[in-house]
Design an enzyme around this catalytic site. Structure first.
Site, PDB file in Angstrom:
ATOM      1  N   SER A 295       0.802  -1.221   0.000  1.00  0.00           N
ATOM      2  CA  SER A 295       0.000   0.000   0.000  1.00  0.00           C
ATOM      3  C   SER A 295       0.836   1.273   0.000  1.00  0.00           C
ATOM      4  O   SER A 295       1.377   1.662  -1.021  1.00  0.00           O
ATOM      5  CB  SER A 295      -1.035  -0.058   1.125  1.00  0.00           C
ATOM      6  OG  SER A 295      -0.576   0.302   2.371  1.00  0.00           O
ATOM      7  N   ASP A 306       8.353   5.816 -11.376  1.00  0.00           N
ATOM      8  CA  ASP A 306       7.736   6.469 -12.532  1.00  0.00           C
ATOM      9  C   ASP A 306       8.366   7.819 -12.833  1.00  0.00           C
ATOM     10  O   ASP A 306       8.489   8.211 -14.002  1.00  0.00           O
ATOM     11  CB  ASP A 306       6.233   6.669 -12.287  1.00  0.00           C
ATOM     12  CG  ASP A 306       5.424   5.412 -12.562  1.00  0.00           C
ATOM     13  OD1 ASP A 306       6.038   4.369 -12.855  1.00  0.00           O
ATOM     14  OD2 ASP A 306       4.180   5.474 -12.478  1.00  0.00           O
ATOM     15  N   LYS A 320      -1.300  -4.065  -3.102  1.00  0.00           N
ATOM     16  CA  LYS A 320      -2.514  -3.478  -2.519  1.00  0.00           C
ATOM     17  C   LYS A 320      -2.664  -2.058  -3.052  1.00  0.00           C
ATOM     18  O   LYS A 320      -2.043  -1.132  -2.564  1.00  0.00           O
ATOM     19  CB  LYS A 320      -2.467  -3.468  -0.991  1.00  0.00           C
ATOM     20  CG  LYS A 320      -3.753  -2.925  -0.376  1.00  0.00           C
ATOM     21  CD  LYS A 320      -3.686  -2.872   1.131  1.00  0.00           C
ATOM     22  CE  LYS A 320      -4.987  -2.318   1.704  1.00  0.00           C
ATOM     23  NZ  LYS A 320      -5.172  -0.884   1.340  1.00  0.00           N
TER      24      LYS A 320
END
Length: 464
Positions: A295, A306, A320
């Protein structure tokens, strides 16, 4: 009142809108499901009344109704549920970063309590509890079929008292371990030097994580001005508060999007952006992840990957990618709903729900772990949870495969192989430039099911 999210702390506002005119046909169609709902609520009342009158012993009506509410919510996905007032208070204590217990993040799988990850420097971690372990009993009493919140209550208690957990683990006979409860005050961030490189370990995301990480890194950098790079270790980090994941990411980004969350309505999009200022001043970074990184940890790893701020080393993360909003009922007097309200997306638009974040350099921590990946004998992840929410794009987690790297036979197993490889990436400047090691040779999978061991552990007599 502040609302807590399993991966963030933020208000969740339902979009309100109305139409000026609604046709009679639309009204009629809207009344049909409502009528069905009323009929089912009447059925629930009839069942409760029958149980009250005819069950073999007297019942606790409050407990029965709370269990019914929890069952309704857990049927949606593994992370939704009901918190009674006591459980709600405990959850708030945990997000503040101080509570009594063992220091284990757990979930439920097919009625069995399963460890997501032990927290650093807690009784559970010191006792050797591992991610993926099944907890089958507490103090000799079975917890199979018990809700996670009830099982956690069994494990928590007064600091200084011992609790015995019965554990089922892959490639191991069931065993008991005695752990002494402590007031859990985990340091969510610690820092040290590893050779020429800074090492920042973040073990959880509570209300103090960003401030702690900034402080300990600042102290380390001041003492070591010639630091050549930074390793951010998010392995076995089970997550926590969204605002802290955003805050930690923001420390190392100069601007731009960190994460977005999207709700049921395609127009319900909330974006979180970084502010100018990188506390590492552009130092090369590597992030360590594994299957226990979940998470909020995945938000940080995904954002830094990214945005090309860091490369990732280790194993594919837990997967998650959903947001749980904790909605207090009557100000918390009647507890709270923990409800999945959104998916989160990395800056490139990836939803990693069930699929996880794949590292730039896949490295198993041990040869046994490499074997497990090749055989898929034991892969604990969001995708392995029953009733898990699907990825938005319909993608699937990568199946059994030969991992890129594992410790060679000559490697000293007392050392941290993934950390060593992270240092190598910093030394050579990138994953692409780092010399690769031979792939481990996979053996035939051992036909031993951990769930068989869970069943055997449950059937075995226990001494109280």
């Amino acid at each position: 009142m502040k609302q807590y999210l399993m991966i963030g702390a933020a208000a969740f506002v339902l979009g309100a809108g109305s139409m000026a005119y609604v046709s009679q046909q639309a009204q009629a169609s809207a009344q049909e499901p409502r009528s069905q709902t009323y009929r089912m609520l009447e059925l629930f009342g009839d069942v409760l009344n029958t149980v009250e009158r005819q069950y073999v012993t007297e019942i606790d009506e409050t407990k029965l109704i709370e269990s019914a509410i929890d069952g309704m919510l857990t049927s949606l996905d593994p992370h939704s549920g009901y918190l009674n007032s006591e459980s709600f208070d405990e959850m708030r204590d945990q997000t503040r970063g101080e509570y009594g217990g063992l220091g284990i993040e757990v979930t439920s799988e097919d009625g069995v309590v399963k460890v997501i990850a032990p927290m650093d420097d807690t009784p559970a971690a010191k006792a050797g509890i591992k991610a993926g372990d099944y907890i089958t009993g507490v103090n000799g009493a079975s917890v199979l079929g018990m809700s996670v919140s009830d099982a956690v209550k069994q494990m928590r208690g007064k600091p200084g008292e011992a609790v015995v957990l019965s554990i089922a683990r892959e490639k191991s006979d069931p065993f008991d371990v005695e752990i002494v409860r402590e007031v859990i005050q985990p340091k969510s961030a610690v820092a040290r030097m590893e050779g020429d490189y800074g090492y920042l370990r973040v073990s959880a995301f509570n209300e103090r994580t960003t401030d702690e990480a900034e402080r300990v890194f600042g102290e380390l950098r001041a003492a070591n001005p010639n630091m050549k790079g930074l390793i951010l270790d998010l392995r076995n980090n089970p997550g926590g508060l969204l605002d802290q994941a955003v805050g930690l990411s923001d420390l190392f980004l100069e601007g731009g999007e960190i994460v977005s969350q999207r709700g049921r309505n395609a127009r319900d999009v909330e974006r979180y952006n970084a502010r100018a200022g990188d506390i590492a001043e552009g130092l090369p970074m590597v992030v360590l992840i594994n299957t226990g990184s979940a998470s909020a940890a995945e938000i940080v790893a995904g954002a830094l990957q990214d945005r090309k701020r860091a490369e990732l080393v280790g194993l594919t993360s837990f997967g998650k990618g959903s947001v749980q909003t904790v909605i207090p009922l009557r100000g918390g007097m009647d507890g709270a709903l923990k409800l999945t309200t959104a998916r989160y997306y990395t800056p490139s638009g990836r939803s990693i729900q069930k699929t996880g974040i794949e590292p730039d350099l896949e490295v198993a921590a041990s040869r046994d772990e490499a074997q497990a990946i090749a055989n898929r004998a034991f892969q604990f992840s969001e995708a392995s949870l029953r009733n898990a929410l699907n990825a938005d794009e319909g993608l699937e987690r990568r199946g059994a495969h030969q991992p890129a790297e594992a410790p060679p036979e000559s490697f000293d197993e007392e050392k941290d192989f993934q950390l060593v490889r992270a240092q190598d990436v910093l030394k050579y400047g990138s994953v692409a430039a780092t010399p690769k090691l031979p792939k481990p040779e996979a053996r035939l999978a051992e036909v031993i099911g951990v769930k068989d061991k869970v069943a055997a552990a449950a059937a075995a007599p226990k001494a109280n």
